[in-house]
Design an enzyme around this catalytic site. Structure first.
Site, PDB file in Angstrom:
ATOM      1  N   GLU A 297      -1.193  -8.990   3.906  1.00 33.07           N
ATOM      2  CA  GLU A 297      -1.280  -9.512   5.292  1.00 33.07           C
ATOM      3  C   GLU A 297      -2.483  -9.481   6.201  1.00 33.07           C
ATOM      4  O   GLU A 297      -2.652 -10.344   7.069  1.00 33.07           O
ATOM      5  CB  GLU A 297      -0.487  -8.344   6.216  1.00 33.07           C
ATOM      6  CG  GLU A 297      -1.366  -7.100   6.645  1.00 33.07           C
ATOM      7  CD  GLU A 297      -1.738  -5.982   5.510  1.00 33.07           C
ATOM      8  OE1 GLU A 297      -1.244  -6.076   4.363  1.00 33.07           O
ATOM      9  OE2 GLU A 297      -2.427  -5.127   5.823  1.00 33.07           O
TER      10      GLU A 297
ATOM     11  N   CYS B 169       0.915  -1.216  -0.128  1.00 32.37           N
ATOM     12  CA  CYS B 169       0.054  -0.023   0.210  1.00 32.37           C
ATOM     13  C   CYS B 169       0.916   1.212  -0.241  1.00 32.37           C
ATOM     14  O   CYS B 169       1.603   1.555  -1.127  1.00 32.37           O
ATOM     15  CB  CYS B 169      -1.083  -0.121   1.201  1.00 32.37           C
ATOM     16  SG  CYS B 169      -2.547   1.038   1.025  1.00 32.37           S
TER      17      CYS B 169
ATOM     18  N   HIS C 257      -3.614  -5.470   0.287  1.00 30.94           N
ATOM     19  CA  HIS C 257      -3.202  -5.637   1.600  1.00 30.94           C
ATOM     20  C   HIS C 257      -3.171  -7.362   1.915  1.00 30.94           C
ATOM     21  O   HIS C 257      -3.908  -7.948   2.458  1.00 30.94           O
ATOM     22  CB  HIS C 257      -3.939  -5.007   2.892  1.00 30.94           C
ATOM     23  CG  HIS C 257      -3.771  -3.560   2.965  1.00 30.94           C
ATOM     24  ND1 HIS C 257      -2.714  -3.264   4.000  1.00 30.94           N
ATOM     25  CD2 HIS C 257      -4.142  -2.453   2.580  1.00 30.94           C
ATOM     26  CE1 HIS C 257      -2.712  -1.714   3.685  1.00 30.94           C
ATOM     27  NE2 HIS C 257      -3.502  -1.616   2.787  1.00 30.94           N
TER      28      HIS C 257
HETATM   29  N1  LIG Z   1      -2.209   7.009   2.563  1.00 33.76           N
HETATM   30  C1  LIG Z   1      -1.919   6.397   1.516  1.00 33.76           C
HETATM   31  C2  LIG Z   1      -1.661   4.659   1.972  1.00 33.76           C
HETATM   32  C3  LIG Z   1      -2.742   4.095   2.121  1.00 33.76           C
HETATM   33  C4  LIG Z   1      -2.479   3.024   3.089  1.00 33.76           C
HETATM   34  O1  LIG Z   1      -1.392   2.463   3.340  1.00 33.76           O
HETATM   35  N2  LIG Z   1      -3.618   2.293   3.586  1.00 33.76           N
HETATM   36  C5  LIG Z   1      -3.419   1.214   4.832  1.00 33.76           C
HETATM   37  C6  LIG Z   1      -4.115   1.683   6.102  1.00 33.76           C
HETATM   38  C7  LIG Z   1      -4.442   0.949   7.098  1.00 33.76           C
HETATM   39  C8  LIG Z   1      -2.907   0.550   7.809  1.00 33.76           C
HETATM   40  O2  LIG Z   1      -2.467   1.638   8.471  1.00 33.76           O
HETATM   41  O3  LIG Z   1      -2.075  -0.341   7.537  1.00 33.76           O
HETATM   42  C9  LIG Z   1      -3.150   6.303   0.512  1.00 33.76           C
HETATM   43  O4  LIG Z   1      -4.234   6.654   1.050  1.00 33.76           O
HETATM   44  O5  LIG Z   1      -3.231   5.953  -0.664  1.00 33.76           O
END
Ligand SMILES: N[C@@H](CCC(=O)NCCCC(=O)O)C(=O)O
Length: 265
Positions: free
Chosen positions: A227, A117, A225
């Site tokens: 995970e 992400c 994700h």
């Molecule tokens: N802020 C960026 C990346 C989004 C992201 O990594 N989401 C995961 C959120 C849950 C976590 O904290 O693992 C975007 O909005 O593109």
């Protein structure tokens, strides 16, 4: 001379930095347990260097056997890709500075690298690419954000297909050229960074999975994700297992090195 004690492969998960409690304006270095739990379930040891800065990367990187760039609600600061940060951006400049250096050093050193992400976005920006700051504001693009008012099971539920490049590792891990994935992001890859190969795309064409061309070892990033409940999702599990295998191999090579090779000074 101290004998080496073999240990689990160490995986560096860079911290996020948040002000969690206004009564303590000093802020906190945090790591999502979801990522650390997945790394642990893979038989690896998550490590967090909470105060590490870019200048520390050459010294710390040889201590680990892999790097997993986690997600975060914060956005990569737009100044890193030649744009202007939005007033609404939650930023984490310490994380940005560290990961911009960590991505490049991990690739140079052949250290297994997996971006998730925000981690995918960091890989892209570190290699000179750019991001859509608001994907859902772009004509023809889906809204890739999660329903924040819903519980986690809904937020991390499968949200859209990804089309996987035939013959790619992604297609191998998925057992085909299409898979369902979750989606929790408002930013996304606009211009691909140098050396990045798009190997997974959302139905709107957004690049959601990349491979680093010519990388010495495992070097992939995904927007979804894996995970999340990976034990119940074969595509996620196979992706993570491939990263874990690369980390175990890195550890094996180090353990096989003649004794007396000192850790970095
Ligand atoms: N802020 C960026 C990346 C989004 C992201 O990594 N989401 C995961 C959120 C849950 C976590 O904290 O693992 C975007 O909005 O593109």
């Amino acid at each position: 001379m101290a004998r080496k004690t073999p240990h689990k492969p160490l995986v560096w998960l860079p911290a996020c930095h948040r002000n969690l409690d206004l009564s303590d304006p000093g802020g906190y270095s945090v790591l999502g347990d979801r990522y650390a739990a997945a790394v642990t379930a893979l038989g690896l040891q998550p490590v967090l260097f909470p105060m590490a800065e870019a200048e520390d990367v050459p010294c710390l990187l040889p201590l680990v056997d892999g790097v997993l760039l986690t997600g975060s609600p914060s956005n990569v600061e737009a100044t890193h890709f030649g744009a202007t940060a939005l007033a609404t951006d939650l930023l984490d400049p310490r994380r940005d500075k560290l990961t911009m250096r960590l991505v490049r050093e991990a690739l140079v050193g052949g250290v297994p690298l997996f971006g998730v992400c925000r981690g995918l976005q960091e890989m892209n920006v570190a290699l000179g690419g750019s991001l859509y700051q608001v994907v859902h504001g772009e004509a023809g693009m889906l809204d890739h954000r999660e329903p924040e008012s819903e519980d986690l099971a809904v937020q991390f539920a499968e949200a859209h297909d990804v089309l996987l490049e035939a013959g790619s590792a992604f297609a191998q891990w998925a057992g085909g050229t299409r898979a369902r994935v979750n989606s929790l992001h408002g930013q996304g890859i606009k211009r691909l960074g140098e050396g990045l190969i798009a190997e997974a795309r959302a139905p709107d064409g957004l690049v959601e999975g990349v491979r680093v061309a010519g990388a010495q070892g495992f070097a992939y990033g995904v927007q979804w994700h894996p995970e999340w409940h990976h034990e119940q999702h074969p595509f996620y599990e196979r992706t993570l297992q491939a990263f874990a295998s690369a980390c175990r191999e890195a550890r094996r090579v180090k353990d096989a090195e003649p004794e007396g090779r000192s850790a970095p000074g």
